[in-house]
Design an enzyme around this catalytic site. Structure first.
Site, PDB file in Angstrom:
ATOM      1  N   HIS A   6       8.225  -0.293 -38.429  1.00  0.00           N
ATOM      2  CA  HIS A   6       8.550   0.041 -37.042  1.00  0.00           C
ATOM      3  C   HIS A   6       9.660  -0.919 -36.608  1.00  0.00           C
ATOM      4  CE1 HIS A   6       7.785   0.129 -32.653  1.00  0.00           C
ATOM      5  NE2 HIS A   6       7.119   1.245 -32.846  1.00  0.00           N
ATOM      6  N   ASP A  36       1.305  -5.906 -39.666  1.00  0.00           N
ATOM      7  CA  ASP A  36       1.397  -5.088 -38.458  1.00  0.00           C
ATOM      8  C   ASP A  36       0.251  -4.080 -38.508  1.00  0.00           C
ATOM      9  OD1 ASP A  36       1.867  -3.082 -36.631  1.00  0.00           O
ATOM     10  OD2 ASP A  36       3.993  -2.868 -37.073  1.00  0.00           O
ATOM     11  N   GLN A  77      -1.368   0.531 -36.500  1.00  0.00           N
ATOM     12  CA  GLN A  77      -1.897   1.850 -36.870  1.00  0.00           C
ATOM     13  C   GLN A  77      -3.121   1.780 -37.778  1.00  0.00           C
ATOM     14  OE1 GLN A  77      -0.914   4.665 -35.523  1.00  0.00           O
ATOM     15  NE2 GLN A  77       0.944   3.942 -34.517  1.00  0.00           N
ATOM     16  N   LYS A  98      -3.478   1.580 -28.476  1.00  0.00           N
ATOM     17  CA  LYS A  98      -3.610   2.533 -29.585  1.00  0.00           C
ATOM     18  C   LYS A  98      -5.049   2.613 -30.078  1.00  0.00           C
ATOM     19  CE  LYS A  98       1.176   2.496 -30.942  1.00  0.00           C
ATOM     20  NZ  LYS A  98       2.233   1.964 -31.797  1.00  0.00           N
ATOM     21  N   CYS A 149      10.555   5.319 -33.849  1.00  0.00           N
ATOM     22  CA  CYS A 149      10.906   3.886 -33.941  1.00  0.00           C
ATOM     23  C   CYS A 149      10.999   3.401 -35.381  1.00  0.00           C
ATOM     24  CB  CYS A 149       9.939   2.993 -33.168  1.00  0.00           C
ATOM     25  SG  CYS A 149       9.924   3.307 -31.409  1.00  0.00           S
TER      26      CYS A 149
HETATM   27  C1  LIG Z   1       3.218   1.244 -31.891  1.00  0.00           C
HETATM   28  C2  LIG Z   1       3.623   0.404 -33.032  1.00  0.00           C
HETATM   29  C3  LIG Z   1       4.222  -0.836 -32.852  1.00  0.00           C
HETATM   30  C4  LIG Z   1       4.601  -1.364 -31.509  1.00  0.00           C
HETATM   31  O1  LIG Z   1       3.500  -1.447 -30.662  1.00  0.00           O
HETATM   32  P1  LIG Z   1       3.685  -1.709 -29.092  1.00  0.00           P
HETATM   33  O2  LIG Z   1       2.343  -1.405 -28.533  1.00  0.00           O
HETATM   34  O3  LIG Z   1       4.747  -0.741 -28.625  1.00  0.00           O
HETATM   35  O4  LIG Z   1       4.095  -3.119 -28.930  1.00  0.00           O
HETATM   36  C5  LIG Z   1       4.505  -1.572 -33.975  1.00  0.00           C
HETATM   37  N1  LIG Z   1       4.221  -1.138 -35.194  1.00  0.00           N
HETATM   38  C6  LIG Z   1       3.624   0.057 -35.409  1.00  0.00           C
HETATM   39  C7  LIG Z   1       3.307   0.474 -36.805  1.00  0.00           C
HETATM   40  C8  LIG Z   1       3.317   0.866 -34.340  1.00  0.00           C
HETATM   41  O5  LIG Z   1       2.739   2.049 -34.555  1.00  0.00           O
END
Ligand SMILES: *Cc1c(COP(=O)(O)O)cnc(C)c1O
Length: 406
Positions: free
Chosen positions: A122, A199, A202, A225, A363
């Site tokens: 992302h 990260d 997800q 999320k 993104c």
């Molecule tokens: C949504 C997302 C982000 C960013 O998250 P924010 O809540 O917008 O800060 C980063 N990495 C992944 C894989 C995402 O799906």
């Protein structure tokens, strides 16, 4: 067996019509909907407890502080971190990544050092490292990916060396749904003495997490999320690393004592939480975690896998639909394109049928570039979605293609 109809009752937003059709919400990878418990927690906080935390001597302030810190403990348990000192509240995944890039990066990355990310990151796990590497004259390297959407471990191995100081990779791809075998990547990086950041934006909505078992050094996720509020997230970091890192922001709350000559910083985790935090949303996050725990994360994963298998089969049977991302291990995310149609048009036409899906690059522009496309249509599932909704999407897609595809 899960009673999905009963779970749906907890989500007021799902019970409405959009453009004359019952809403089908398949944009969960962008943000999930919130159960009543979370919404009520916000109302209850602002109606009954609103106060600044960690400061006042009065009753409301200590109630707010207690609830705020209960979320920290709930988040610790959610990640299976060993201590609440390792749980830092942030605005979300983006801020967590920037905090580490800035604080760890500033203090530990030198000229000529290397940072490794992957093709499927992302933008929030690309740009902070680019900024850092530019400032420090460090080198950013990228793990390549197969056409199916899996990272290539052998290529990763070739990128690692004693120069590698940090590896930051996504646990689950938001665009493709790929579940990366992250533990393998972490283990190998550690053999080169590199620190690993994951990260988890997800992965946190979908399956059981254990940062001690993964042995990652940092892990980030966003509350919004995982059925929680926006503007709130968690950064996990190993205590020994966090202790060595300088503060990210300076201000109130993160200090022990301030004079004009010198400031001493607060203990963990408060050293990284300058200023009045997002108290209401932090308190509400606990209710989102409770919601997931009460159902059970294995059951959430099983339900979503069921939907994924069902939807994948249906989608593959549609002429002109090409699924983007066919990794062996995926969460409930289906990216696709329709031959002879722009992804944006597909999204608009689906919306006209009450179906909320995402279109665009999600993104992840470098990933789209790698695949030779500029975007996809993406359907992503959550615990409250059903096979009937998948049928609605498939039926609508068939009609759209018959009418509009050139
Ligand atoms: C949504 C997302 C982000 C960013 O998250 P924010 O809540 O917008 O800060 C980063 N990495 C992944 C894989 C995402 O799906």
């Amino acid at each position: 067996m899960l009673d999905i109809a009963k779970i749906r009752e907890e989500f007021p937003i799902l019970h409405q019509e959009v453009n004359g059709f019952p809403l089908v919400y398949f944009d969960n990878a962008a943000t999930s909907q919130k159960p009543k418990k979370v919404i009520e927690a916000l109302v209850k906080y602002y109606e009954g407890t609103n106060s600044n935390v960690h400061r006042g001597a009065h009753t409301l302030a200590s109630q707010a502080t207690e609830q705020f810190e209960q979320t920290r403990e709930a988040a610790r348990a959610f990640l299976n971190a060993s201590s609440t000192e390792e749980v830092i509240f942030t605005k979300g995944t983006t801020e967590g990544l920037n905090l580490v890039a800035s604080s760890f990066g500033r203090s530990q990355i030198q000229e000529g050092d290397e940072v490794i990310i992957s093709t499927m990151e992302h933008h929030s796990n690309i740009v902070p490292w680019q900024i850092l590497c530019e400032e420090k004259k460090a080198i950013l390297k990228v793990i390549p990916m197969t056409d199916e959407g899996e990272l290539i471990f052998e290529e990763y191995e070739k990128l690692l060396s004693e120069k590698t100081k940090l590896v930051s990779i996504v646990h689950v791809s938001n665009s493709l749904g790929t579940i990366n075998p992250i533990k393998q990547y972490i283990d190998l990086a550690h053999r080169y003495g590199a620190v690993v950041m994951v990260d988890g934006a997800q992965s946190s909505p979908h399956f059981q997490l254990d940062v001690q078992d993964l042995d990652c050094d940092f892990f980030v996720f966003s509350a919004h999320k995982i059925y929680g509020p926006t503007g709130m997230g968690v950064l996990y970091g190993k205590k020994a690393l966090l202790e060595k890192m300088p503060p990210y922001l300076g201000g109130g709350e993160m200090i022990k004592e301030v004079t004009f000559e010198k400031t001493t910083y607060n203990d963990l985790p408060f050293k990284f939480e300058a200023g009045t935090p997002n108290i209401g949303d932090t308190i509400a996050l606990k209710y989102a975690l409770d919601f997931m725990n009460e159902i059970g994360r294995e059951k959430i994963a099983a339900h979503e896998q069921d939907l994924l298998a069902y939807a994948t089969e249906q989608m593959k049977a549609i002429d002109r639909v090409k699924i983007i991302g066919e990794a062996r291990n995926k969460v409930g995310v289906i990216s696709f394109n329709v031959e002879g149609m722009h992804h944006f048009d597909v999204g608009m036409l689906m919306d006209a049928n009450g179906i909320a899906i995402r279109t665009g690059h999600h993104c992840t522009q470098p990933l789209m570039h790698r695949l030779g496309i500029d975007g996809t249509v993406r359907a992503s599932f959550a615990i409250y979605n059903t096979k009937e909704e998948v049928d609605r999407m498939v039926g609508s897609l068939r009609k759209i293609i018959a009418k509009f595809a050139k």
